[in-house]
Design a protein around this motif. Sequence first.
Motif, short mmCIF file in Angstrom:
data_model
loop_
_atom_site.label_atom_id
_atom_site.label_comp_id
_atom_site.label_asym_id
_atom_site.label_seq_id
_atom_site.Cartn_x
_atom_site.Cartn_y
_atom_site.Cartn_z
N LEU A 56 39.07 143.92 99.74
CA LEU A 56 39.43 142.25 99.26
C LEU A 56 38.24 142.07 98.28
N GLY A 57 37.91 142.51 97.96
CA GLY A 57 37.04 141.51 96.98
C GLY A 57 35.43 141.10 97.21
N PHE A 58 35.21 140.27 95.83
CA PHE A 58 33.70 139.77 95.68
C PHE A 58 33.53 138.66 97.02
N ALA A 59 34.23 137.78 97.04
CA ALA A 59 34.41 135.91 97.65
C ALA A 59 33.86 136.22 99.07
N PHE A 60 34.34 138.10 99.60
CA PHE A 60 34.40 138.19 100.84
C PHE A 60 33.34 139.35 101.29
N LYS A 61 32.56 139.15 100.32
CA LYS A 61 30.66 140.10 100.12
C LYS A 61 30.18 139.27 101.79
N PHE A 62 30.39 138.05 101.53
CA PHE A 62 29.33 137.49 102.78
C PHE A 62 30.21 137.64 103.77
N ALA A 63 31.25 137.51 103.86
CA ALA A 63 31.44 137.82 105.66
C ALA A 63 31.37 139.24 105.73
N GLU A 64 31.46 140.18 104.65
CA GLU A 64 31.64 142.17 104.87
C GLU A 64 29.82 141.78 105.53
N MET A 65 28.81 141.37 105.13
CA MET A 65 27.23 141.48 105.20
C MET A 65 27.15 140.79 106.89
N GLY A 159 37.80 130.89 99.35
CA GLY A 159 37.67 132.82 98.97
C GLY A 159 38.98 132.71 99.42
N MET A 160 40.11 132.79 100.35
CA MET A 160 41.47 133.03 100.18
C MET A 160 42.27 132.46 98.70
N TYR A 161 41.63 131.55 98.01
CA TYR A 161 42.21 131.68 96.63
C TYR A 161 42.25 133.08 95.95
N THR A 162 40.96 133.92 96.28
CA THR A 162 41.00 135.32 95.48
C THR A 162 41.62 136.02 95.92
N LEU A 163 42.15 135.97 96.83
CA LEU A 163 42.47 137.59 97.41
C LEU A 163 43.56 137.97 96.57
N PRO A 164 43.91 139.57 97.18
CA PRO A 164 44.55 140.32 96.20
C PRO A 164 45.83 139.11 96.69
N THR A 165 46.56 139.95 95.81
CA THR A 165 48.47 139.76 96.26
C THR A 165 49.03 140.66 97.08
N ARG A 166 50.31 140.76 98.26
CA ARG A 166 51.37 142.01 98.74
C ARG A 166 50.77 143.06 98.38
N ASP A 167 50.98 143.12 96.73
CA ASP A 167 51.41 144.42 96.90
C ASP A 167 49.88 145.23 95.81
N GLN A 168 49.45 143.83 95.45
CA GLN A 168 47.83 144.82 95.08
C GLN A 168 47.42 145.69 96.83
N LEU A 169 47.56 144.59 97.70
CA LEU A 169 46.61 144.65 98.83
C LEU A 169 47.25 146.35 99.45
N LEU A 170 49.14 146.66 99.46
CA LEU A 170 49.31 147.89 99.77
C LEU A 170 49.04 148.34 98.28
#
Length: 211
Positions: A56-65, A159-170
């Motif tokens: 998911l990338g750096f923006a969701f580090k907080f959610a992860e922790m 943070g949602m704006y920093t999420l990967p695209t569909r293809d990146q996620l796959l």
Amino acid sequence: TKKPARVNTPLSVITEAFENLADLLKPDISTDDEDGLSLDAFCSACTHVSILFSCLGFAFKFAEMEYISKVKDLVEASKTLDTLQNILDLDVENETVKTQGSRSRNLRRVRQGLDLIRAIFEQFLMTDEYSLKDAATTAYTEVCAPFHTWAVRTAVYAGMYTLPTRDQLLLRLNETDQSVEKNMRRYMEASRPIIEYIDKLYIERNIKLDW
Ligand code: 1PZ
């Protein structure tokens, strides 16, 4: 022609963990209904979810922790308690069900996280045109936003704006369009009875689920 070797993708590992957990809830396997769901088994499935965060990338580090600290607390609890219902019973006795940091509260938060993932997958599979950002935003608004503070909601929506695209996620999940659909559906199916089971633990003890 040789079939390609089956690879364990992050998603298939998570899915399998929850399918195994859901199996424990089936009446023909759990011999004694009074026993309840094993806290150990629950924690071990929940721990697997962590793999997703790295996509998911750096923006969701907080959610992860946040998520990991809640699961860790339940792992700690599993050293002395056998089942999920033991957690509730102890907090009911101490009147700490909703107290910040209590195990019953952390269990509720982890449950909300599992439900959020289910809702994201559901949205993600609704249409190919849907971006991960839009799918996750809709799911979050439905499942978690009502229970989060204004500050948390604002941070999550940004943070949602920093999420990967569909293809990146796959690509990051090492899935194809077909395999991702299969694995997400399997998770959606396996997590549902577990989420319902957890909700029932609170409802049976006259605890409303509005928090
Ligand atoms: C592949 C899909 C990507 C979509 C990403 C969507 C991420 C949404 C993130 C939600 C972040 C919530 C952050 C903080 C929440 C806190 O307010 C509460 C505080 O609980 P308290 O201590 O007051 O009792 N914490 C939680 O609810 C802990 C669990 C939140 C994390 C859930 C993440 C689910 C997994 C997302 C996909 C990997």
